[in-house]
Design an enzyme around this catalytic site. Structure first.
Site, short mmCIF file in Angstrom:
data_model
loop_
_atom_site.label_atom_id
_atom_site.label_comp_id
_atom_site.label_asym_id
_atom_site.label_seq_id
_atom_site.Cartn_x
_atom_site.Cartn_y
_atom_site.Cartn_z
N MET A 59 56.19 56.70 65.35
CA MET A 59 55.53 55.40 65.52
C MET A 59 56.02 54.39 64.49
O MET A 59 56.17 53.21 64.79
CB MET A 59 54.01 55.54 65.45
CG MET A 59 53.42 56.35 66.60
SD MET A 59 53.91 55.80 68.24
CE MET A 59 53.29 54.14 68.26
N GLU A 60 56.31 54.86 63.28
CA GLU A 60 56.82 53.97 62.25
C GLU A 60 58.20 53.42 62.60
O GLU A 60 58.48 52.24 62.39
CB GLU A 60 56.85 54.70 60.90
CG GLU A 60 55.48 54.92 60.29
CD GLU A 60 54.62 55.99 60.95
OE1 GLU A 60 53.43 56.09 60.61
OE2 GLU A 60 55.12 56.73 61.84
N ASP B 54 60.46 34.85 66.16
CA ASP B 54 59.75 33.81 65.42
C ASP B 54 60.71 32.84 64.74
O ASP B 54 60.49 31.63 64.76
CB ASP B 54 58.82 34.44 64.39
CG ASP B 54 58.07 33.38 63.60
OD1 ASP B 54 57.36 32.56 64.23
OD2 ASP B 54 58.19 33.35 62.36
N LEU C 98 44.55 55.68 65.30
CA LEU C 98 44.69 57.12 65.15
C LEU C 98 45.98 57.55 64.44
O LEU C 98 46.23 58.74 64.30
CB LEU C 98 44.54 57.86 66.49
CG LEU C 98 43.27 57.51 67.28
CD1 LEU C 98 43.26 58.26 68.61
CD2 LEU C 98 42.02 57.79 66.48
N CYS C 99 46.81 56.61 64.00
CA CYS C 99 47.98 56.97 63.19
C CYS C 99 47.52 57.27 61.76
O CYS C 99 46.62 56.62 61.24
CB CYS C 99 49.00 55.83 63.15
SG CYS C 99 50.10 55.79 64.56
N HIS C 100 48.17 58.24 61.15
CA HIS C 100 47.87 58.58 59.77
C HIS C 100 48.67 57.70 58.81
O HIS C 100 49.81 57.33 59.13
CB HIS C 100 48.26 60.04 59.48
CG HIS C 100 47.40 61.03 60.17
ND1 HIS C 100 47.63 61.41 61.48
CD2 HIS C 100 46.32 61.72 59.77
CE1 HIS C 100 46.71 62.30 61.84
NE2 HIS C 100 45.90 62.50 60.82
#
Length: 161
Positions: free
Chosen positions: A116-117, A131, A78-80
């Site tokens: 969110m980014e 990692d 649902l993120c654009h």
């Protein structure tokens, strides 16, 4: 507290939906996030001394964080997709605490925010550090992932105390 009316990703029948932002104005939006990463002393020393066999840990993590921010819309439902105008990743080391503070700032001039980014950027950077160093230290811990600032849009400015 969130009310049902504020749950914009749910329609009147309780189904998930992507919010329609077509009527919103494009405005400058900025978000900052941070994460803390705990490493053993020998692992942190190897990172700082450039002795990690996989290469420059900070530059690989910086690039991964930028790439993560750019691809957030592909990974978070649902993120654009957002036209990012800038992504900056910084690292601050507290050697005595065995800690790396990862910070990101993400900017756009678009119709929806970049929180969110920014969160994705610090998370992806931390995962890349993990990692690159996992052969030396399986007990590393990425935590305290949090939004620290956002500006722009209808909800205005937020700053974590």
């Amino acid at each position: 507290m969130t009310t049902e009316r504020q749950l914009t990703h749910i329609d009147d029948e309780g189904r998930l939906r992507m919010v329609d932002v077509s009527e919103k104005d494009s405005t400058e939006r900025i978000a900052r996030a941070r994460a803390r990463m705990r490493l053993s002393e020998p692992t942190l020393a190897a990172v700082l001394d450039g002795k990690v066999p996989k290469g420059n840990v900070f530059e690989a993590a910086r690039l991964a964080g930028i790439m993560g921010a750019k691809r957030t819309w592909e990974l978070i439902p649902l993120c654009h997709p957002i036209r990012l105008t800038a992504v900056a990743i910084d690292f601050h080391v507290d050697r005595s605490a065995g800690m790396i503070l990862i910070e990101a700032e993400v900017k756009t001039c678009d119709r929806t925010g970049v929180e969110m980014e920014a969160l994705m950027a610090v998370t992806q950077a931390g995962l890349t550090i993990y990692d690159m160093c996992k052969a030396m230290d399986r007990e590393m811990c990425i935590g305290d992932i949090e939004l620290t600032f956002k500006s722009g849009g209808r909800s205005g400015t937020y700053s974590r105390a």
